[in-house]
Design a protein around this motif. Structure first.
Motif, mmCIF file in Angstrom:
data_model
loop_
_atom_site.group_PDB
_atom_site.id
_atom_site.type_symbol
_atom_site.label_atom_id
_atom_site.label_comp_id
_atom_site.label_asym_id
_atom_site.label_seq_id
_atom_site.Cartn_x
_atom_site.Cartn_y
_atom_site.Cartn_z
ATOM 1 N N LEU A 50 4.613 5.166 10.729
ATOM 2 C CA LEU A 50 3.449 4.288 10.857
ATOM 3 C C LEU A 50 2.931 4.264 12.290
ATOM 4 N N MET A 54 -1.033 4.839 12.484
ATOM 5 C CA MET A 54 -1.833 3.621 12.615
ATOM 6 C C MET A 54 -2.659 3.651 13.895
ATOM 7 N N ALA A 64 -4.838 5.454 4.148
ATOM 8 C CA ALA A 64 -3.804 4.585 3.576
ATOM 9 C C ALA A 64 -3.507 5.010 2.142
ATOM 10 N N TRP A 67 -1.443 8.178 2.212
ATOM 11 C CA TRP A 67 -0.071 7.869 2.611
ATOM 12 C C TRP A 67 0.691 7.217 1.458
ATOM 13 N N PHE A 68 0.081 6.221 0.801
ATOM 14 C CA PHE A 68 0.741 5.543 -0.317
ATOM 15 C C PHE A 68 0.984 6.495 -1.490
ATOM 16 N N CYS A 139 -0.820 12.112 7.278
ATOM 17 C CA CYS A 139 -0.481 10.955 6.440
ATOM 18 C C CYS A 139 0.319 11.368 5.206
#
Length: 171
Positions: A50, A54, A64, A67-68, A139
């Motif tokens: 992160l 970030m 995001a 990444w998820f 990511c």
């Protein structure tokens, strides 16, 4: 070139690398750990990943989501293939005996190398912060590695709870 890399790398980076190698080699041997210590490396790797993504890239919600999604894939793969990592559980002592595996070392080195490469590339070419392909790749790499760490953790937690964790079936 290698001499330049070594001489320009801060000491704390070498200390982090040393810590990760020591932990990875230790993970290659069967060992007994407390329930609580199961969370250490997934948390450290999550923080490192992160930290690398970030605020470095444009693209917020899209990145995001990448990444998820990669994290979900990594967790599913780890859940599917890491069933045999827990050799024994002692609920009274709150310890787990884990079989040795080189997977944690490989994952730690992937996150470390990815963090290093992303930082170096962006240092040499700051415009990469606006390059969606570069950001999505970074990511996805970090998400996949974090997912594998967390999937292995979830599998260990299921064993610690004594749950007969169902296998995720391959489609």
């Amino acid at each position: 070139m290698l001499q330049q890399i070594v001489s320009h790398t801060p000491v704390y980076v070498w200390a982090i690398l040393g810590f990760l190698v020591v932990r990875g080699v230790a993970a290659s041997r069967t060992r007994t750990v407390t329930y609580r210590s199961l969370f250490i490396m997934p948390a450290v790797m999550l923080a490192l990943a992160l930290n690398s993504i970030m605020g470095r890239f444009d693209g917020g919600a899209l990145l995001a989501a990448v990444w998820f999604a990669a994290m979900a894939v990594g967790a599913a793969l780890a859940w599917r293939f890491s069933d045999g990592q827990v050799a024994a559980v002692d609920h009274n002592a709150r310890t787990v005996q884990l079989r040795g595996s080189w997977t944690p070392l490989a994952l730690m080195m992937a996150v470390f190398a990815g963090k290093y490469v992303v930082g170096a590339a962006m240092g040499m070419n700051p415009a990469l912060a606006h390059n969606t392909s570069f950001a999505m790749t970074a990511c996805a790499l970090f998400g996949l590695c974090n997912g594998v760490f967390n999937g292995r953790l979830l599998r260990c937690m299921a064993a610690c709870r004594g749950a007969a964790a169902p296998m995720v079936r391959a489609a």
